[in-house]
Design a protein around this motif. Structure first.
Motif, short mmCIF file in Angstrom:
data_model
loop_
_atom_site.label_atom_id
_atom_site.label_comp_id
_atom_site.label_asym_id
_atom_site.label_seq_id
_atom_site.Cartn_x
_atom_site.Cartn_y
_atom_site.Cartn_z
N MET A 107 -73.76 29.53 -87.69
CA MET A 107 -73.60 28.11 -87.33
C MET A 107 -72.36 27.92 -86.45
N ILE A 108 -71.28 28.62 -86.82
CA ILE A 108 -70.03 28.48 -86.07
C ILE A 108 -70.20 29.02 -84.64
N GLN A 109 -70.91 30.14 -84.54
CA GLN A 109 -71.17 30.70 -83.21
C GLN A 109 -71.96 29.74 -82.33
N VAL A 110 -72.99 29.13 -82.94
CA VAL A 110 -73.79 28.14 -82.21
C VAL A 110 -72.88 27.00 -81.74
N GLY A 111 -72.04 26.50 -82.64
CA GLY A 111 -71.14 25.39 -82.30
C GLY A 111 -70.14 25.76 -81.23
N GLN A 112 -69.61 26.99 -81.32
CA GLN A 112 -68.55 27.38 -80.38
C GLN A 112 -69.07 27.55 -78.94
N LYS A 113 -70.38 27.74 -78.80
CA LYS A 113 -70.93 27.93 -77.44
C LYS A 113 -70.67 26.73 -76.55
N THR A 114 -70.79 25.52 -77.10
CA THR A 114 -70.72 24.33 -76.24
C THR A 114 -69.55 23.41 -76.57
N SER A 115 -68.98 23.54 -77.79
CA SER A 115 -67.91 22.61 -78.17
C SER A 115 -66.56 23.21 -77.80
N PHE A 116 -65.47 22.49 -78.15
CA PHE A 116 -64.13 23.02 -77.89
C PHE A 116 -63.69 24.03 -78.96
N GLY A 117 -64.36 23.98 -80.13
CA GLY A 117 -64.02 24.90 -81.22
C GLY A 117 -64.78 24.49 -82.47
N ALA A 118 -65.04 25.46 -83.35
CA ALA A 118 -65.79 25.14 -84.57
C ALA A 118 -65.24 25.93 -85.74
N LYS A 119 -65.28 25.34 -86.91
CA LYS A 119 -64.80 26.02 -88.12
C LYS A 119 -65.45 25.44 -89.38
N ILE A 120 -65.29 26.17 -90.46
CA ILE A 120 -65.67 25.67 -91.79
C ILE A 120 -64.80 24.46 -92.10
N THR A 121 -65.34 23.51 -92.86
CA THR A 121 -64.47 22.47 -93.42
C THR A 121 -64.62 22.49 -94.94
N GLY A 122 -63.49 22.53 -95.65
CA GLY A 122 -63.55 22.56 -97.12
C GLY A 122 -63.57 23.99 -97.63
N ALA A 123 -64.14 24.15 -98.81
CA ALA A 123 -64.01 25.42 -99.52
C ALA A 123 -64.73 26.58 -98.85
N GLY A 124 -65.81 26.33 -98.14
CA GLY A 124 -66.60 27.42 -97.56
C GLY A 124 -67.61 27.96 -98.56
#
Ligand code: PMV
Length: 313
Positions: A255-272
């Motif tokens: 999911m993070i890889q998908v997000g990072q392709k087009t956004s400025f950055g992506a990460k988990i939020t909370g405990a993971g």
């Protein structure tokens, strides 16, 4: 008479897990809300209806014997109707997905404390926050109160164990795309897993804490100048630390890889371990980022910062 209140959910922008070891975390309220309507009714029953089920009990029951995620509402209502000769009916409506780290239970406690207490008297935000934290402790004994605080006051906040909460006075204008793994997570067991990592890798963990601490200080400056692109780089950097301490998994990584392709950055939020990730965007890449998640069949929605916090009607 009916009393109605709503409170926003939240995301942890930076610092989850490291905050347990004294590092500063940055949280923000999001414009997805829980609305609670409370009403006095004849009799002494407390009845709660919500989209995750219902609960109906007479007053004065011991909290430890109640096995329901709705027990914070019971706790609040039962406390308020002592010596009052009334029952209470409570309706909960939510547009925050539950149990995935977006602050749904804190928003319930804050909106619940406001709606219920205002049937009896005027209350300040500070009093409502105190009641909400007490109620949240019936389900999360060790809550820091950070979630309830940001749900009550809205906006962005920094929090650390030693100094508590400080509201960050800036109005950054970004969009977050939140993608939900639909894997429920247990914050408690993931926090325990991180403790194990720390105990086996003391030096590495201490280096990571130093890095996270520096990163958060940079973030606080970037938030003030709304530097979205650089904030995105910090988000991606923070995700690397979360990967290292073992709170990610294959689905979250994808999911993070998908997000990072087009956004400025992506990460988990909370405990993971499950729960949600977010991707930072502005109007130039919001639609593209939403489409990226959707075309990979991930549940997603976009939010902005909620600056209002608790609202009463
Ligand atoms: O429960 P969540 O998913 O919002 O995350 C909790 C944040 C942690 O830093 C992992 C734990 C804590 O108590 O701060």
């Amino acid at each position: 008479m009916k009393s109605k209140a709503s409170a926003p959910g939240k995301v942890i922008l930076f610092g989850e897990h490291f905050v347990v070891y004294g590092i500063k975390a940055v949280l923000c309220a999001i414009n997805k809300r829980i609305t609670v309507t409370a009403e006095k009714v004849d009799g002494d029953k407390i009845s709660i209806r919500s989209n995750i089920g219902s609960l109906e009990l007479g007053s004065n029951k011991s909290i430890s014997e109640i096995d329901s995620p709705l027990k914070p509402f019971y706790y609040l209502a039962d406390k308020m109707i002592r010596n009052q000769n009334t029952g209470i009916s409570i309706k909960v409506e939510s547009d925050i997905p539950l149990g995935v780290g977006l602050g749904s239970s804190s928003a319930c406690c804050v909106a619940g404390a406001a709606a219920i207490s205002r049937l009896f008297r005027d209350t300040t935000k500070k009093e409502i926050l105190e009641m909400a934290i007490e109620a949240e402790k019936t389900i999360f004994e060790n809550t820091s109160g950070a979630d309830c605080t940001v749900c009550t006051y809205g906006g962005i906040m920094e929090y650390d164990k030693r100094n508590g909460f400080t509201k960050i006075e800036s109005n950054p204008d970004f969009h977050l795309v939140i993608a939900n793994s639909n894997i429920e997570h247990s914050t408690k067991s993931i926090v325990a897993r991180v403790r194990e990592f720390k105990e086996k890798n003391e030096d590495e963990f201490s280096r990571l804490c130093d890095n996270e601490s520096r990163l958060v200080e940079d973030v606080l400056k970037l938030l003030k100048i709304n530097s979205v692109k650089e904030l995105g780089e910090k988000i991606t950097e923070n995700q690397k630390y979360l990967e290292t301490i073992g709170v990610s998994n294959n689905k979250l990584r994808d999911m993070i890889q998908v997000g990072q392709k087009t956004s400025f950055g992506a990460k988990i939020t909370g405990a993971g371990g499950g729960g949600c990730i977010f991707a930072l965007t502005d109007t130039t890449n919001l639609d593209q980022t939403m489409m990226g998640f959707q075309s990979n069949n991930y549940d997603c929605f976009s939010v902005k910062i909620d600056f209002k916090g608790l609202d009463t009607f």
